[in-house]
Design a protein around this motif. Structure first.
Motif, PDB file in Angstrom:
ATOM      1  N   VAL A  64      -4.553 -11.807  36.627  1.00 28.70           N
ATOM      2  CA  VAL A  64      -4.953 -13.171  37.001  1.00 28.70           C
ATOM      3  C   VAL A  64      -3.758 -14.118  36.916  1.00 28.70           C
ATOM      4  N   SER A  65      -2.944 -13.990  35.873  1.00 29.48           N
ATOM      5  CA  SER A  65      -1.789 -14.885  35.739  1.00 29.48           C
ATOM      6  C   SER A  65      -0.773 -14.649  36.854  1.00 29.48           C
ATOM      7  N   LYS A  66      -0.589 -13.394  37.269  1.00 22.32           N
ATOM      8  CA  LYS A  66       0.316 -13.109  38.392  1.00 22.32           C
ATOM      9  C   LYS A  66      -0.178 -13.809  39.657  1.00 22.32           C
ATOM     10  N   TYR A  67      -1.473 -13.682  39.924  1.00 19.23           N
ATOM     11  CA  TYR A  67      -2.034 -14.295  41.123  1.00 19.23           C
ATOM     12  C   TYR A  67      -1.904 -15.823  41.070  1.00 19.23           C
ATOM     13  N   LEU A  72       0.772 -21.087  42.463  1.00 24.69           N
ATOM     14  CA  LEU A  72       1.264 -22.368  41.954  1.00 24.69           C
ATOM     15  C   LEU A  72       2.764 -22.580  42.124  1.00 24.69           C
ATOM     16  N   ASP A  73       3.533 -21.531  42.136  1.00 27.08           N
ATOM     17  CA  ASP A  73       4.991 -21.663  42.238  1.00 27.08           C
ATOM     18  C   ASP A  73       5.373 -22.000  43.672  1.00 27.08           C
ATOM     19  N   ASN A  77      10.635 -20.619  42.724  1.00 27.49           N
ATOM     20  CA  ASN A  77      11.820 -20.569  41.874  1.00 27.49           C
ATOM     21  C   ASN A  77      11.560 -19.832  40.567  1.00 27.49           C
ATOM     22  N   GLY A  78      10.367 -19.266  40.397  1.00 26.05           N
ATOM     23  CA  GLY A  78      10.055 -18.475  39.213  1.00 26.05           C
ATOM     24  C   GLY A  78       9.562 -19.272  38.029  1.00 26.05           C
ATOM     25  N   ILE A  79       9.425 -20.571  38.200  1.00 23.98           N
ATOM     26  CA  ILE A  79       8.856 -21.419  37.148  1.00 23.98           C
ATOM     27  C   ILE A  79       7.874 -22.395  37.780  1.00 23.98           C
ATOM     28  N   ILE A  80       7.000 -22.923  36.948  1.00 21.57           N
ATOM     29  CA  ILE A  80       6.011 -23.885  37.413  1.00 21.57           C
ATOM     30  C   ILE A  80       6.348 -25.238  36.812  1.00 21.57           C
ATOM     31  N   ASN A  87      -3.324 -27.870  41.289  1.00 19.99           N
ATOM     32  CA  ASN A  87      -4.347 -27.038  41.919  1.00 19.99           C
ATOM     33  C   ASN A  87      -4.812 -25.876  41.040  1.00 19.99           C
ATOM     34  N   ALA A  88      -4.329 -25.786  39.802  1.00 15.86           N
ATOM     35  CA  ALA A  88      -4.631 -24.637  38.942  1.00 15.86           C
ATOM     36  C   ALA A  88      -6.121 -24.468  38.686  1.00 15.86           C
ATOM     37  N   GLY A  89      -6.816 -25.548  38.385  1.00 11.30           N
ATOM     38  CA  GLY A  89      -8.253 -25.468  38.130  1.00 11.30           C
ATOM     39  C   GLY A  89      -9.028 -24.971  39.329  1.00 11.30           C
TER      40      GLY A  89
END
Length: 105
Positions: A64-67, A72-73, A77-80, A87-89
Motif C-alpha cells: 500500500v505504501s509503494k502504491y 503522491l510523488d 524525486n523519491g520524496i514527498i 490527495n493522500a486521504g
C-alpha cells in the motif's frame, strides 16, 4: 511497481477509515506526523510505518505504501513534500472502496 488492485487487495477490511481520514485530511499535520527525524522529507518507509500504526500489517503496508508513494510523488524525486500530501486521504479512501466493492462481487 504496485498497482491499484494490488494495493486495494492488500488493505485490511477492518481498518478504521474515519481515524485515517482525520489524519490524512490535514497535509501539514500529516507531514509532521510522517517526518519523524525532522529532515523535511517523507520516504516510502515513513509512509509504511504510519500505515502500520493504523493497523495495516507489514507485507500489506509495504504494498500500500509503494502504491500511495507512487501516486503522491508528483515530481518523481523519491520524496514527498507537504504539497504532495493533499490527495493522500482520497487515495486511501478509493483503495478501501475498491476493496469493499470487490469483496461484495
Amino acid at each position: 511497481m504496485a498497482s491499484e488492485e494490488d494495493a486495494a487487495d492488500a488493505m485490511p477490511s477492518h481498518i478504521d477509515i474515519n481515524d485515517i481520514s482525520k489524519t490524512f485530511g490535514d497535509p501539514a499535520q500529516l507531514f509532521q506526523l510522517l517526518d519523524k527525524n525532522n529532515d523535511g522529507r517523507i520516504t516510502k518507509e515513513d509512509l509504511q510505518l504510519l500505515l502500520e500504526q493504523f493497523g495495516v500489517p507489514g507485507a500489506a503496508s509495504n504494498i500500500v505504501s509503494k502504491y500511495i508513494f507512487q501516486q503522491l510523488d508528483a515530481n518523481h524525486n523519491g520524496i514527498i513534500e507537504t504539497s504532495d500530501l493533499a490527495n493522500a486521504g482520497n487515495i486511501l479512501w478509493n483503495l478501501l472502496k475498491k476493496k469493499q466493492s470487490s469483496a461484495s462481487d
